[in-house]
Motif scaffolding. Sequence first.
Motif, PDB file in Angstrom:
ATOM      1  N   PHE A   3       0.823  -1.214   0.000  1.00 29.66           N
ATOM      2  CA  PHE A   3       0.000   0.000   0.000  1.00 29.66           C
ATOM      3  C   PHE A   3       0.857   1.264   0.000  1.00 29.66           C
ATOM      4  O   PHE A   3       0.492   2.274  -0.582  1.00 29.66           O
ATOM      5  CB  PHE A   3      -0.906   0.016   1.243  1.00 29.66           C
ATOM      6  CG  PHE A   3      -2.211  -0.697   1.039  1.00 29.66           C
ATOM      7  CD1 PHE A   3      -3.193  -0.152   0.223  1.00 29.66           C
ATOM      8  CD2 PHE A   3      -2.474  -1.904   1.673  1.00 29.66           C
ATOM      9  CE1 PHE A   3      -4.409  -0.800   0.034  1.00 29.66           C
ATOM     10  CE2 PHE A   3      -3.684  -2.554   1.487  1.00 29.66           C
ATOM     11  CZ  PHE A   3      -4.652  -1.999   0.672  1.00 29.66           C
ATOM     12  N   TYR A  21      -5.432  -4.599   6.615  1.00 30.38           N
ATOM     13  CA  TYR A  21      -5.105  -4.920   5.223  1.00 30.38           C
ATOM     14  C   TYR A  21      -3.589  -4.843   5.056  1.00 30.38           C
ATOM     15  O   TYR A  21      -2.980  -3.845   5.400  1.00 30.38           O
ATOM     16  CB  TYR A  21      -5.725  -3.922   4.234  1.00 30.38           C
ATOM     17  CG  TYR A  21      -7.208  -3.681   4.364  1.00 30.38           C
ATOM     18  CD1 TYR A  21      -8.034  -4.535   5.081  1.00 30.38           C
ATOM     19  CD2 TYR A  21      -7.787  -2.576   3.740  1.00 30.38           C
ATOM     20  CE1 TYR A  21      -9.384  -4.292   5.182  1.00 30.38           C
ATOM     21  CE2 TYR A  21      -9.143  -2.323   3.842  1.00 30.38           C
ATOM     22  CZ  TYR A  21      -9.932  -3.185   4.574  1.00 30.38           C
ATOM     23  OH  TYR A  21     -11.272  -2.937   4.682  1.00 30.38           O
ATOM     24  N   GLN A  28      -7.759  -2.628  -6.159  1.00 30.03           N
ATOM     25  CA  GLN A  28      -7.156  -1.469  -5.483  1.00 30.03           C
ATOM     26  C   GLN A  28      -5.855  -1.065  -6.173  1.00 30.03           C
ATOM     27  O   GLN A  28      -5.580   0.126  -6.338  1.00 30.03           O
ATOM     28  CB  GLN A  28      -6.920  -1.801  -4.007  1.00 30.03           C
ATOM     29  CG  GLN A  28      -8.233  -1.918  -3.237  1.00 30.03           C
ATOM     30  CD  GLN A  28      -8.114  -2.624  -1.902  1.00 30.03           C
ATOM     31  OE1 GLN A  28      -7.030  -3.070  -1.507  1.00 30.03           O
ATOM     32  NE2 GLN A  28      -9.233  -2.759  -1.204  1.00 30.03           N
ATOM     33  N   GLN A  46     -17.066  -7.179  -8.645  1.00 26.47           N
ATOM     34  CA  GLN A  46     -18.122  -7.617  -7.732  1.00 26.47           C
ATOM     35  C   GLN A  46     -17.822  -7.117  -6.335  1.00 26.47           C
ATOM     36  O   GLN A  46     -16.690  -6.811  -6.004  1.00 26.47           O
ATOM     37  CB  GLN A  46     -18.127  -9.143  -7.643  1.00 26.47           C
ATOM     38  CG  GLN A  46     -18.383  -9.841  -8.927  1.00 26.47           C
ATOM     39  CD  GLN A  46     -18.049 -11.319  -8.796  1.00 26.47           C
ATOM     40  OE1 GLN A  46     -18.070 -11.880  -7.718  1.00 26.47           O
ATOM     41  NE2 GLN A  46     -17.710 -11.939  -9.901  1.00 26.47           N
ATOM     42  N   THR A  49     -14.393  -7.677  -3.745  1.00 26.41           N
ATOM     43  CA  THR A  49     -13.092  -7.509  -4.382  1.00 26.41           C
ATOM     44  C   THR A  49     -12.272  -6.412  -3.700  1.00 26.41           C
ATOM     45  O   THR A  49     -11.121  -6.191  -4.051  1.00 26.41           O
ATOM     46  CB  THR A  49     -13.272  -7.107  -5.852  1.00 26.41           C
ATOM     47  OG1 THR A  49     -14.182  -5.998  -5.896  1.00 26.41           O
ATOM     48  CG2 THR A  49     -13.830  -8.251  -6.685  1.00 26.41           C
ATOM     49  N   GLY A  50     -12.884  -5.720  -2.752  1.00 28.94           N
ATOM     50  CA  GLY A  50     -12.204  -4.585  -2.115  1.00 28.94           C
ATOM     51  C   GLY A  50     -12.448  -3.300  -2.872  1.00 28.94           C
ATOM     52  O   GLY A  50     -11.692  -2.339  -2.755  1.00 28.94           O
ATOM     53  N   THR A  52     -14.669  -0.972  -2.499  1.00 30.17           N
ATOM     54  CA  THR A  52     -15.002   0.224  -1.714  1.00 30.17           C
ATOM     55  C   THR A  52     -13.729   0.981  -1.328  1.00 30.17           C
ATOM     56  O   THR A  52     -13.636   2.195  -1.530  1.00 30.17           O
ATOM     57  CB  THR A  52     -15.805  -0.154  -0.450  1.00 30.17           C
ATOM     58  OG1 THR A  52     -16.809  -1.083  -0.844  1.00 30.17           O
ATOM     59  CG2 THR A  52     -16.439   1.063   0.187  1.00 30.17           C
ATOM     60  N   ALA A  53     -12.763   0.247  -0.800  1.00 31.93           N
ATOM     61  CA  ALA A  53     -11.490   0.907  -0.467  1.00 31.93           C
ATOM     62  C   ALA A  53     -10.819   1.394  -1.748  1.00 31.93           C
ATOM     63  O   ALA A  53     -10.138   2.426  -1.743  1.00 31.93           O
ATOM     64  CB  ALA A  53     -10.578  -0.058   0.277  1.00 31.93           C
ATOM     65  N   TYR A  96     -11.875   4.823   6.948  1.00 31.15           N
ATOM     66  CA  TYR A  96     -10.607   5.082   6.254  1.00 31.15           C
ATOM     67  C   TYR A  96     -10.141   6.522   6.476  1.00 31.15           C
ATOM     68  O   TYR A  96      -8.958   6.815   6.425  1.00 31.15           O
ATOM     69  CB  TYR A  96     -10.737   4.814   4.743  1.00 31.15           C
ATOM     70  CG  TYR A  96     -11.114   3.385   4.390  1.00 31.15           C
ATOM     71  CD1 TYR A  96     -10.568   2.312   5.078  1.00 31.15           C
ATOM     72  CD2 TYR A  96     -12.001   3.112   3.352  1.00 31.15           C
ATOM     73  CE1 TYR A  96     -10.923   1.000   4.759  1.00 31.15           C
ATOM     74  CE2 TYR A  96     -12.354   1.804   3.025  1.00 31.15           C
ATOM     75  CZ  TYR A  96     -11.816   0.764   3.741  1.00 31.15           C
ATOM     76  OH  TYR A  96     -12.165  -0.531   3.426  1.00 31.15           O
ATOM     77  N   ASP A 310     -22.290  -6.453   3.705  1.00 29.15           N
ATOM     78  CA  ASP A 310     -20.847  -6.650   3.775  1.00 29.15           C
ATOM     79  C   ASP A 310     -20.524  -7.471   5.010  1.00 29.15           C
ATOM     80  O   ASP A 310     -20.593  -6.995   6.120  1.00 29.15           O
ATOM     81  CB  ASP A 310     -20.140  -5.297   3.830  1.00 29.15           C
ATOM     82  CG  ASP A 310     -18.640  -5.470   3.981  1.00 29.15           C
ATOM     83  OD1 ASP A 310     -18.128  -6.528   3.586  1.00 29.15           O
ATOM     84  OD2 ASP A 310     -17.990  -4.551   4.506  1.00 29.15           O
ATOM     85  N   ASN A 312     -17.527  -9.946   6.313  1.00 33.37           N
ATOM     86  CA  ASN A 312     -16.199 -10.431   5.974  1.00 33.37           C
ATOM     87  C   ASN A 312     -16.157 -11.944   5.892  1.00 33.37           C
ATOM     88  O   ASN A 312     -16.672 -12.624   6.769  1.00 33.37           O
ATOM     89  CB  ASN A 312     -15.207  -9.968   7.042  1.00 33.37           C
ATOM     90  CG  ASN A 312     -14.302  -8.915   6.483  1.00 33.37           C
ATOM     91  OD1 ASN A 312     -14.177  -8.794   5.264  1.00 33.37           O
ATOM     92  ND2 ASN A 312     -13.675  -8.168   7.348  1.00 33.37           N
TER      93      ASN A 312
HETATM   94  P1  AMP Z   1     -15.809  -4.672  -0.896  1.00 37.76           P
HETATM   95  O1  AMP Z   1     -15.547  -5.374  -2.189  1.00 37.76           O
HETATM   96  O2  AMP Z   1     -15.477  -3.244  -0.950  1.00 37.76           O
HETATM   97  O3  AMP Z   1     -17.206  -4.947  -0.406  1.00 37.76           O
HETATM   98  O4  AMP Z   1     -14.811  -5.290   0.205  1.00 37.76           O
HETATM   99  C1  AMP Z   1     -14.899  -6.612   0.628  1.00 37.76           C
HETATM  100  C2  AMP Z   1     -14.246  -6.861   1.957  1.00 37.76           C
HETATM  101  O5  AMP Z   1     -12.823  -6.936   1.817  1.00 37.76           O
HETATM  102  C3  AMP Z   1     -14.502  -5.778   3.007  1.00 37.76           C
HETATM  103  O6  AMP Z   1     -14.958  -6.401   4.168  1.00 37.76           O
HETATM  104  C4  AMP Z   1     -13.184  -5.108   3.225  1.00 37.76           C
HETATM  105  O7  AMP Z   1     -13.043  -4.743   4.587  1.00 37.76           O
HETATM  106  C5  AMP Z   1     -12.178  -6.176   2.824  1.00 37.76           C
HETATM  107  N1  AMP Z   1     -10.955  -5.622   2.200  1.00 37.76           N
HETATM  108  C6  AMP Z   1     -10.883  -4.565   1.369  1.00 37.76           C
HETATM  109  N2  AMP Z   1      -9.614  -4.359   0.960  1.00 37.76           N
HETATM  110  C7  AMP Z   1      -8.855  -5.321   1.540  1.00 37.76           C
HETATM  111  C8  AMP Z   1      -7.462  -5.651   1.508  1.00 37.76           C
HETATM  112  N3  AMP Z   1      -6.595  -4.958   0.783  1.00 37.76           N
HETATM  113  N4  AMP Z   1      -7.052  -6.700   2.247  1.00 37.76           N
HETATM  114  C9  AMP Z   1      -7.936  -7.425   2.993  1.00 37.76           C
HETATM  115  N5  AMP Z   1      -9.265  -7.174   3.066  1.00 37.76           N
HETATM  116  C10 AMP Z   1      -9.722  -6.141   2.343  1.00 37.76           C
END
Ligand code: AMP
Length: 417
Positions: A3, A21, A28, A46, A49-50, A52-53, A96, A310, A312
Motif C-alpha cells: 500500500f 489490510y 485497489q 463484484q 473484491t475490495g 469500496t477501499a 478510512y 458486507d 467479511n
Molecule cells: P468490498 O468489495 O469493498 O465490499 O470489500 C470486501 C471486503 O474486503 C470488506 O470487508 C473489506 O473490509 C475487505 N478488504 C478490502 N480491501 C482489503 C485488503 N486490501 N485486504 C484485505 N481485506 C480487504
Amino acid sequence: MPFTKLGLSDPLLRAIAEAGYTTPSPIQLQAIPAVLNGHDLLAAAQTGTGKTAGFALPILHRLSQKAYGANRPIRVLILTPTRELAAQVAESVSKYGEHLHPRLKTEVVFGGVKINPQMMRLRGGVDVLVATPGRLLDLVNQNAVKLDKVETLVLDEADRMLDMGFIRDIRKIIALLPKKRQNLLFSATFSEDIRQLTTGLLVNPIKIEVAPRNTAAETVEQIAYLCNKANKADLLCHLVKTKDWQQVLVFTSTKHGANRLTEKLNKLDIKAAAIHGNKSQGARTSALSSFKAGEIRVLVATDVAARGIDINLLPHVVNYELPRAPADYVHRIGRTGRAGEEGQAVSLVSHDEVGALKLIEKLINTPIKREQIVGFEPADVAPPMPPEPPRAPRPPRRNTSQPPRKTTGNRTTGNRT
Ligand code: AMP
C-alpha cells in the motif's frame, strides 16, 4: 506492491493498517493510482473484491489535499442501490478517513426512514455524501441538498441500480452536477443499459476488470444439490447440521418464502432471521449485526435486501431458489469467497429449476457440479439419458421416435411462491 507505494497519505495508510489490510487487492492496485490521477473509471468488479477501499481511499486522499469552502459543500457523491450498501460504504469511508486532518465529514441518506433527521444532519455541511437515488432527490426537492459543487461522482453497483429502476433518478441527479467532474462507475455485470449509461457519462475512462465479466469468483466452490422442491427446507437443515455450517446466507425468491423458511429453521433449532423489504430498517440492522456476531447461524434474505451486505469472509451462500435473472446468481455468490478467501455457493435445485441452472452455467461459462444427498434424492428428475444412437430413418408410424418419458414421481408445482 505494498500500500505504501500507491501514493496515499500517511493518515490513510494508518487506517489501512488498522483495518488489517496488508496488501492491496487487484482492483485497489489499479483503481487507486487511476483515481488519484483524476481519471474517470469504469470498473467491472463484484462486491468482495475490495472495491469500496479502491475508490474511497484515493477520493479521501484528493479531498484532504484541498480545504473545503466556507459552506462545506458536498464534494463527493456516492450513489448506491440499497440502504444497507449505503450505510456500509459510509461506514468504510468514515473508517478510512479517521486520521485525516482536518477531519472530513461523511453522511449517509436513504429511504425508508424519516427524512427530517437526515436534513438536520446535512445542515452543517458534508464533504462526502453516500445516498440512494430516490431519497437524494427528495432531499434535493426540499432544498436540503445542493449538488453544484460535486467534484467526484461514484456509481456503486450501477447494474443493480438500473435493475431496481433508478435510471431516471440517476439521470436527474447527474443533470444537477457540475459538468466538469470525475466519474467512477462500478458494476458487476455489463448490460446494454449500463453501456448506454456510461456513454456520455465517462470521459476517457480507465477500464478495470478484476474478475472476468459475468463469471463467478474463482475461489468459490459451486455445487447444485438436486432435490425435490418440497424437501428443500429439510435438506437445508440437514446440510447446516451435518456440515456444521456456522454462518450461512440463504437466498429465497420471495419475502413470504424467507419468513416461512426462517420459522422452520428456528423450529428445528437452527437460529435464523430474515431480512427483506417488509422488515423495518431497525429489524434488518439488528438481524445483520446478530448474524455478524454469530448469534444467528442462518440469515435468510431476498435479493434486494441482501444487496450490499458486507460480511467479511462469509463461508457459505445458499440459493434456496435459483434467482430469476442469471446475473443475480453472480451477485449472490459474490457474497462468499471474498478477498481471496475460499467460499462455497450451494444451490438447491428442484426439477423445474434445471433450465435456470443451465442458463446460469452459460452465463458464467462454467459447469456447476451436481450432487445428491442420500435421503434427499429428487424423485422428479429423470435419470441421465444414455447418449442418443444415430437416428434411423423415421418410420412412417407416429409416436415411436419419442424419447422415453420422464418419471414424474411426486412432482410439486413449479410456481414460485
Ligand atoms: P468490498 O468489495 O469493498 O465490499 O470489500 C470486501 C471486503 O474486503 C470488506 O470487508 C473489506 O473490509 C475487505 N478488504 C478490502 N480491501 C482489503 C485488503 N486490501 N485486504 C484485505 N481485506 C480487504
